[in-house]
Design a protein around this motif. Structure first.
Motif, PDB file in Angstrom:
ATOM      1  N   LEU A   1       2.739   9.960  -2.433  1.00  0.00           N
ATOM      2  CA  LEU A   1       2.657   8.773  -4.065  1.00  0.00           C
ATOM      3  C   LEU A   1       1.910   7.839  -3.620  1.00  0.00           C
ATOM      4  CD1 LEU A   1       5.314  11.146  -5.818  1.00  0.00           C
ATOM      5  CD2 LEU A   1       2.687  11.847  -5.563  1.00  0.00           C
ATOM      6  N   ASP A   2       2.403   7.230  -2.600  1.00  0.00           N
ATOM      7  CA  ASP A   2       1.429   5.982  -2.870  1.00  0.00           C
ATOM      8  C   ASP A   2       0.943   5.415  -1.609  1.00  0.00           C
ATOM      9  OD1 ASP A   2       4.440   5.950  -4.258  1.00  0.00           O
ATOM     10  OD2 ASP A   2       5.539   4.312  -2.709  1.00  0.00           O
TER      11      ASP A   2
ATOM     12  N   LEU B   1       6.526  -1.535   1.529  1.00  0.00           N
ATOM     13  CA  LEU B   1       8.036  -0.934   1.437  1.00  0.00           C
ATOM     14  C   LEU B   1       9.082  -2.392   1.404  1.00  0.00           C
ATOM     15  CD1 LEU B   1       7.276   1.698   4.538  1.00  0.00           C
ATOM     16  CD2 LEU B   1       7.689   2.389   2.036  1.00  0.00           C
TER      17      LEU B   1
ATOM     18  N   TYR C   1       6.130  10.640 -12.520  1.00  0.00           N
ATOM     19  CA  TYR C   1       5.280  10.658 -11.403  1.00  0.00           C
ATOM     20  C   TYR C   1       3.668  10.222 -11.632  1.00  0.00           C
ATOM     21  CZ  TYR C   1       8.864  12.613  -8.881  1.00  0.00           C
ATOM     22  OH  TYR C   1      10.100  12.731  -8.669  1.00  0.00           O
TER      23      TYR C   1
ATOM     24  N   GLU D   1       6.632  12.632   0.965  1.00  0.00           N
ATOM     25  CA  GLU D   1       6.497  12.770  -0.518  1.00  0.00           C
ATOM     26  C   GLU D   1       5.945  11.274  -1.205  1.00  0.00           C
ATOM     27  OE1 GLU D   1       8.721  16.326  -0.039  1.00  0.00           O
ATOM     28  OE2 GLU D   1       9.774  13.938   0.617  1.00  0.00           O
ATOM     29  N   LYS D   2       7.015  10.168  -0.607  1.00  0.00           N
ATOM     30  CA  LYS D   2       6.775   9.082  -0.796  1.00  0.00           C
ATOM     31  C   LYS D   2       5.475   8.036  -0.483  1.00  0.00           C
ATOM     32  CE  LYS D   2       8.208   4.414  -0.901  1.00  0.00           C
ATOM     33  NZ  LYS D   2       8.000   3.863  -2.245  1.00  0.00           N
TER      34      LYS D   2
ATOM     35  N   ILE E   1      10.440   7.368   6.326  1.00  0.00           N
ATOM     36  CA  ILE E   1       9.805   7.722   5.392  1.00  0.00           C
ATOM     37  C   ILE E   1       9.965   9.088   4.817  1.00  0.00           C
ATOM     38  CG2 ILE E   1       7.798   6.586   3.554  1.00  0.00           C
ATOM     39  CD1 ILE E   1       7.288   4.970   6.039  1.00  0.00           C
TER      40      ILE E   1
END
Length: 95
Positions: free
Chosen positions: A85-86, A45, A7, A81-82, A78
């Motif tokens: 982080l993005d 995405l 990560y 966490e995704k 979605i």
């Protein structure tokens, strides 16, 4: 590294989305349970599941369900966490 996954930065465990405001160009202004506001680019995405987000009438109607961003009655979702982080830090002056 956790569970053989590398990560960037710290792992965002137990984070939830509390608000998602659609902006132009597929960008969401997302507020997290930490109080942070960040920008997330949905155009990055990949996969057929996310293609409906190219339609503004779909993209402009996000719903927060159990801390995750969803669209079309949960057909598209979605993980928070995704998104965290993005995403990148929101600068009030930039928008």
């Amino acid at each position: 590294m956790k569970d053989d996954i590398c990560y960037a930065g710290s792992l965002a465990e137990n984070i939830k989305v509390t608000e998602a405001k659609p902006l132009r160009g597929g960008i969401l202004l997302v507020t997290f349970s930490t109080g942070e506001r960040r920008l997330f680019d949905t155009t990055l995405l990949k996969g057929a599941a996310f293609k409906p987000l190219a339609d503004e009438s779909v993209f402009n109607q996000p719903v927060i369900f159990h801390g995750a961003i969803t669209w079309k009655n949960g057909e598209i979702d979605i993980a928070p966490e995704k998104v965290y982080l993005d995403s990148y830090v929101y600068d009030d002056v930039a928008i």
